[in-house]
Motif scaffolding. Structure first.
Motif, PDB file in Angstrom:
ATOM      1  N   LEU A 194     -13.979 -12.755  -6.027  1.00  0.00           N
ATOM      2  CA  LEU A 194     -14.088 -12.279  -7.402  1.00  0.00           C
ATOM      3  C   LEU A 194     -13.012 -11.229  -7.677  1.00  0.00           C
ATOM      4  O   LEU A 194     -12.827 -10.296  -6.896  1.00  0.00           O
ATOM      5  CB  LEU A 194     -15.484 -11.687  -7.640  1.00  0.00           C
ATOM      6  CG  LEU A 194     -15.785 -11.159  -9.034  1.00  0.00           C
ATOM      7  CD1 LEU A 194     -15.681 -12.272 -10.079  1.00  0.00           C
ATOM      8  CD2 LEU A 194     -17.174 -10.540  -9.066  1.00  0.00           C
ATOM      9  N   GLY A 195     -12.298 -11.425  -8.777  1.00  0.00           N
ATOM     10  CA  GLY A 195     -11.274 -10.470  -9.180  1.00  0.00           C
ATOM     11  C   GLY A 195      -9.932 -10.664  -8.499  1.00  0.00           C
ATOM     12  O   GLY A 195      -9.051  -9.817  -8.614  1.00  0.00           O
ATOM     13  N   ASP A 196      -9.744 -11.781  -7.799  1.00  0.00           N
ATOM     14  CA  ASP A 196      -8.476 -12.036  -7.121  1.00  0.00           C
ATOM     15  C   ASP A 196      -7.497 -12.675  -8.102  1.00  0.00           C
ATOM     16  O   ASP A 196      -7.618 -13.849  -8.434  1.00  0.00           O
ATOM     17  CB  ASP A 196      -8.690 -12.960  -5.920  1.00  0.00           C
ATOM     18  CG  ASP A 196      -7.452 -13.111  -5.062  1.00  0.00           C
ATOM     19  OD1 ASP A 196      -6.337 -12.784  -5.530  1.00  0.00           O
ATOM     20  OD2 ASP A 196      -7.590 -13.554  -3.914  1.00  0.00           O
ATOM     21  N   PRO A 197      -6.506 -11.915  -8.577  1.00  0.00           N
ATOM     22  CA  PRO A 197      -5.595 -12.451  -9.589  1.00  0.00           C
ATOM     23  C   PRO A 197      -4.593 -13.468  -9.035  1.00  0.00           C
ATOM     24  O   PRO A 197      -4.021 -14.242  -9.789  1.00  0.00           O
ATOM     25  CB  PRO A 197      -4.856 -11.207 -10.087  1.00  0.00           C
ATOM     26  CG  PRO A 197      -4.868 -10.276  -8.919  1.00  0.00           C
ATOM     27  CD  PRO A 197      -6.187 -10.538  -8.222  1.00  0.00           C
ATOM     28  N   LEU A 198      -4.406 -13.505  -7.733  1.00  0.00           N
ATOM     29  CA  LEU A 198      -3.413 -14.391  -7.144  1.00  0.00           C
ATOM     30  C   LEU A 198      -3.994 -15.742  -6.737  1.00  0.00           C
ATOM     31  O   LEU A 198      -3.366 -16.785  -6.924  1.00  0.00           O
ATOM     32  CB  LEU A 198      -2.784 -13.707  -5.929  1.00  0.00           C
ATOM     33  CG  LEU A 198      -1.487 -14.274  -5.384  1.00  0.00           C
ATOM     34  CD1 LEU A 198      -0.414 -14.338  -6.472  1.00  0.00           C
ATOM     35  CD2 LEU A 198      -0.996 -13.423  -4.228  1.00  0.00           C
ATOM     36  N   TYR A 199      -5.206 -15.757  -6.192  1.00  0.00           N
ATOM     37  CA  TYR A 199      -5.802 -16.988  -5.671  1.00  0.00           C
ATOM     38  C   TYR A 199      -7.043 -17.436  -6.443  1.00  0.00           C
ATOM     39  O   TYR A 199      -7.569 -18.508  -6.197  1.00  0.00           O
ATOM     40  CB  TYR A 199      -6.173 -16.825  -4.194  1.00  0.00           C
ATOM     41  CG  TYR A 199      -4.976 -16.507  -3.330  1.00  0.00           C
ATOM     42  CD1 TYR A 199      -4.115 -17.516  -2.909  1.00  0.00           C
ATOM     43  CD2 TYR A 199      -4.702 -15.207  -2.960  1.00  0.00           C
ATOM     44  CE1 TYR A 199      -3.017 -17.234  -2.126  1.00  0.00           C
ATOM     45  CE2 TYR A 199      -3.594 -14.907  -2.169  1.00  0.00           C
ATOM     46  CZ  TYR A 199      -2.756 -15.926  -1.760  1.00  0.00           C
ATOM     47  OH  TYR A 199      -1.667 -15.637  -0.993  1.00  0.00           O
ATOM     48  N   GLY A 200      -7.526 -16.610  -7.343  1.00  0.00           N
ATOM     49  CA  GLY A 200      -8.715 -16.953  -8.123  1.00  0.00           C
ATOM     50  C   GLY A 200      -8.385 -17.008  -9.593  1.00  0.00           C
ATOM     51  O   GLY A 200      -7.248 -16.824 -10.004  1.00  0.00           O
ATOM     52  N   CYS A 201      -9.396 -17.257 -10.397  1.00  0.00           N
ATOM     53  CA  CYS A 201      -9.153 -17.309 -11.838  1.00  0.00           C
ATOM     54  C   CYS A 201     -10.183 -16.499 -12.623  1.00  0.00           C
ATOM     55  O   CYS A 201      -9.992 -16.260 -13.803  1.00  0.00           O
ATOM     56  CB  CYS A 201      -9.132 -18.761 -12.325  1.00  0.00           C
ATOM     57  SG  CYS A 201     -10.652 -19.658 -11.993  1.00  0.00           S
ATOM     58  N   GLU A 202     -11.263 -16.082 -11.976  1.00  0.00           N
ATOM     59  CA  GLU A 202     -12.297 -15.341 -12.686  1.00  0.00           C
ATOM     60  C   GLU A 202     -11.911 -13.874 -12.818  1.00  0.00           C
ATOM     61  O   GLU A 202     -11.622 -13.201 -11.840  1.00  0.00           O
ATOM     62  CB  GLU A 202     -13.636 -15.463 -11.947  1.00  0.00           C
ATOM     63  CG  GLU A 202     -14.799 -14.917 -12.748  1.00  0.00           C
ATOM     64  CD  GLU A 202     -16.141 -15.214 -12.100  1.00  0.00           C
ATOM     65  OE1 GLU A 202     -17.130 -14.639 -12.561  1.00  0.00           O
ATOM     66  OE2 GLU A 202     -16.197 -16.007 -11.152  1.00  0.00           O
ATOM     67  N   LYS A 203     -11.883 -13.390 -14.039  1.00  0.00           N
ATOM     68  CA  LYS A 203     -11.508 -12.004 -14.309  1.00  0.00           C
ATOM     69  C   LYS A 203     -12.617 -11.059 -13.868  1.00  0.00           C
ATOM     70  O   LYS A 203     -13.798 -11.363 -13.984  1.00  0.00           O
ATOM     71  CB  LYS A 203     -11.239 -11.793 -15.803  1.00  0.00           C
ATOM     72  CG  LYS A 203     -10.110 -12.625 -16.354  1.00  0.00           C
ATOM     73  CD  LYS A 203      -8.782 -12.035 -15.988  1.00  0.00           C
ATOM     74  CE  LYS A 203      -7.676 -12.798 -16.683  1.00  0.00           C
ATOM     75  NZ  LYS A 203      -6.379 -12.505 -16.178  1.00  0.00           N
ATOM     76  N   ALA A 204     -12.211  -9.926 -13.353  1.00  0.00           N
ATOM     77  CA  ALA A 204     -13.138  -8.870 -12.946  1.00  0.00           C
ATOM     78  C   ALA A 204     -12.360  -7.559 -12.991  1.00  0.00           C
ATOM     79  O   ALA A 204     -11.127  -7.558 -12.969  1.00  0.00           O
ATOM     80  CB  ALA A 204     -13.684  -9.146 -11.549  1.00  0.00           C
ATOM     81  N   PRO A 205     -13.071  -6.441 -13.052  1.00  0.00           N
ATOM     82  CA  PRO A 205     -12.378  -5.154 -13.146  1.00  0.00           C
ATOM     83  C   PRO A 205     -11.625  -4.755 -11.883  1.00  0.00           C
ATOM     84  O   PRO A 205     -10.804  -3.859 -11.913  1.00  0.00           O
ATOM     85  CB  PRO A 205     -13.500  -4.149 -13.444  1.00  0.00           C
ATOM     86  CG  PRO A 205     -14.760  -4.835 -13.037  1.00  0.00           C
ATOM     87  CD  PRO A 205     -14.515  -6.302 -13.154  1.00  0.00           C
ATOM     88  N   ARG A 206     -11.894  -5.434 -10.771  1.00  0.00           N
ATOM     89  CA  ARG A 206     -11.236  -5.104  -9.502  1.00  0.00           C
ATOM     90  C   ARG A 206     -11.330  -6.305  -8.560  1.00  0.00           C
ATOM     91  O   ARG A 206     -12.067  -7.253  -8.835  1.00  0.00           O
ATOM     92  CB  ARG A 206     -11.896  -3.894  -8.844  1.00  0.00           C
ATOM     93  CG  ARG A 206     -13.378  -4.112  -8.553  1.00  0.00           C
ATOM     94  CD  ARG A 206     -13.976  -3.093  -7.639  1.00  0.00           C
ATOM     95  NE  ARG A 206     -13.545  -3.384  -6.274  1.00  0.00           N
ATOM     96  CZ  ARG A 206     -13.999  -2.770  -5.207  1.00  0.00           C
ATOM     97  NH1 ARG A 206     -14.873  -1.812  -5.338  1.00  0.00           N
ATOM     98  NH2 ARG A 206     -13.589  -3.077  -4.017  1.00  0.00           N
ATOM     99  N   LEU A 207     -10.623  -6.242  -7.460  1.00  0.00           N
ATOM    100  CA  LEU A 207     -10.745  -7.241  -6.412  1.00  0.00           C
ATOM    101  C   LEU A 207     -11.951  -6.862  -5.560  1.00  0.00           C
ATOM    102  O   LEU A 207     -12.004  -5.769  -5.007  1.00  0.00           O
ATOM    103  CB  LEU A 207      -9.473  -7.274  -5.551  1.00  0.00           C
ATOM    104  CG  LEU A 207      -9.498  -8.185  -4.328  1.00  0.00           C
ATOM    105  CD1 LEU A 207      -9.665  -9.645  -4.730  1.00  0.00           C
ATOM    106  CD2 LEU A 207      -8.231  -8.002  -3.515  1.00  0.00           C
TER     107      LEU A 207
END
Length: 97
Positions: free
Chosen positions: A58-71
């Motif tokens: 959750l929150g991984d901008p490089l390998y994921g797609c779900e937005k979250a306030p942090r990794l």
């Protein structure tokens, strides 16, 4: 940069994991990850890749797609030998999520 899985030329990467349960809204799993090797982005790739868990952190901008306030990746403990003093260092901090 983004890392890839390369079965022919890549280096071995091993991560053991344990499912701890559902997090908050039951849409996310809470995992304990135990890296046995130390490759770049190893935990993030093993979680996200279709040959791994196929469940990005959750929150991984490089390998994921779900937005979250942090990794939502947190080392609850780390142990190492200090390079100058030779003393064993142990740091522990439980995740706040």
């Amino acid at each position: 940069p983004r890392q890839i899985v390369n079965h022919e030329q890549g280096k071995e990467a091993i991560t053991e994991y344990k499912i701890l349960g559902n997090a908050g809204n039951n849409q996310h799993l809470r995992l304990a990850l135990y890296p046995q090797t130390g490759r770049t982005h190893q935990l993030r790739v093993h979680c996200a890749h279709r040959e791994g868990l196929n469940a990005p952190i959750l929150g991984d901008p490089l390998y994921g797609c779900e937005k979250a306030p942090r990794l939502y990746l947190h080392a609850e403990s780390i142990r190492f030998t200090h390079p100058l003093s030779g003393k064993e260092i142990f740091i522990e901090r439980k995740a706040d999520f």
